[in-house]
Design an enzyme around this catalytic site. Sequence first.
Site, PDB file in Angstrom:
ATOM      1  N   GLY A  73       7.809 -54.046  -0.891  1.00  0.00           N
ATOM      2  CA  GLY A  73       8.780 -54.057   0.194  1.00  0.00           C
ATOM      3  C   GLY A  73       9.996 -53.238  -0.182  1.00  0.00           C
ATOM      4  O   GLY A  73       9.944 -52.418  -1.108  1.00  0.00           O
ATOM      5  N   ARG A 120      16.707 -43.374  -8.664  1.00  0.00           N
ATOM      6  CA  ARG A 120      16.569 -44.701  -8.035  1.00  0.00           C
ATOM      7  C   ARG A 120      15.293 -45.422  -8.540  1.00  0.00           C
ATOM      8  O   ARG A 120      14.221 -44.844  -8.611  1.00  0.00           O
ATOM      9  CB  ARG A 120      16.499 -44.527  -6.521  1.00  0.00           C
ATOM     10  N   GLY A 127      13.159 -49.110  -7.862  1.00  0.00           N
ATOM     11  CA  GLY A 127      13.052 -50.288  -6.993  1.00  0.00           C
ATOM     12  C   GLY A 127      12.704 -51.535  -7.787  1.00  0.00           C
ATOM     13  O   GLY A 127      12.958 -51.631  -8.990  1.00  0.00           O
ATOM     14  N   ASP A 128      12.101 -52.487  -7.091  1.00  0.00           N
ATOM     15  CA  ASP A 128      11.826 -53.788  -7.719  1.00  0.00           C
ATOM     16  C   ASP A 128      10.529 -53.819  -8.518  1.00  0.00           C
ATOM     17  O   ASP A 128      10.368 -54.663  -9.409  1.00  0.00           O
ATOM     18  CB  ASP A 128      11.716 -54.861  -6.624  1.00  0.00           C
ATOM     19  N   THR A 147       2.931 -49.654  -2.170  1.00  0.00           N
ATOM     20  CA  THR A 147       2.862 -50.197  -3.523  1.00  0.00           C
ATOM     21  C   THR A 147       1.617 -51.056  -3.706  1.00  0.00           C
ATOM     22  O   THR A 147       1.161 -51.692  -2.759  1.00  0.00           O
ATOM     23  CB  THR A 147       4.122 -51.061  -3.755  1.00  0.00           C
ATOM     24  N   GLY A 186      12.691 -52.449  -2.025  1.00  0.00           N
ATOM     25  CA  GLY A 186      12.954 -52.919  -3.376  1.00  0.00           C
ATOM     26  C   GLY A 186      14.344 -53.459  -3.634  1.00  0.00           C
ATOM     27  O   GLY A 186      14.526 -54.437  -4.370  1.00  0.00           O
TER      28      GLY A 186
END
Length: 337
Positions: free
Chosen positions: A245, A221, A223-224, A193, A247
């Site tokens: 990282g 899905r 993530g963060d 990322t 997420g």
Amino acid sequence: MKNLLALVALALMTQPALAEDAPKWSIAIHGGAGTLSRKDMTPEKQAEYEAMLQTALDAGAKVLAEGGEAMDAVKAAIVIMEDSPLFNAGKGAVFTWDGTNELDASIMDGRDRSAGAVAGVKTVRNPILLADTVRTDSEHVFLMGQGAESFAVEKGFAVTPPEYFATEARRRALERLKAEKLSALDVDHKFGTVGAVALDQQGNLAAGTSTGGMTGKRWGRVGDAPVIGAGTYADNRACAVSATGWGEYFIRVGVAHEICARLRMRGVMGTQDIADSVMAEVAELGGDGGVILVTPEGHAIFSFNTTGMYRGRATSEGLNEVAIFGGEAKASATPDH
Ligand code: ASP
């Protein structure tokens, strides 16, 4: 009266005074954290990563040095990393279980805490620019999937063929994951990322993050990275943060907002300690990764609990460095309080 004056004097003395030599501008970038060790990296590969990080860092630093806005610096740095196949964002994004590339991104302006985010887009070359257009040209914060793509077309974004994002290395990672029944962490070893955080000469903060997520992700899905408060947060009163990282853990801890909130309410704790303490919570839950942040005082800080993180930082005071492995350029470069 005397007591009152003494109290006022004490209050002034205990203010975290802006040092005269505090950086006028400051920027930090990341290209993912993970299990990075010198022995798994050839000198050529390392040089390639460092050169690309430097290019992205320089692009953002140039905007700031010329008096431009933190928001523009963040976008300038991220677009370069999205366009590079080395990172898991834009071209070079990881593959989903179904063999597609689905991109997530978010951006936040610390001046007014306006924010924009997109998730699961497949045809937008630079998702960070679409996230910013959600912020400026819609009444929403977060758009997903086909809706986000329709919005992009309405706003004049070119439709990028999905094949543009695919790279052989990422396709092989998906094949290995399936054949050997591995997790994303086994095949990727690192989260690629990308993110950038900046303080401009007007004292404004901005943060942005862009990713392809995690290899083999399925069922839509997310993530963060596109979640404001988890992967990205900016607030002129506190800091600008971008994370990378695993997420799910960053969402559960609300990492980016948590760091900003603790900085806003801090007592005697230093900025590095606050970032480290939030990352320790991620580790306690079983997650790993890292964050970059800048503060209104111009501190440019990294914190990660992996063995390495692709990263860089630059300030008006002449600091300019990129690093990959742990132990290099980790401490705060500017005096912390
Ligand atoms: N945080 C990203 C996600 O969970 C992955 C990464 O940082 O590379 O989607």
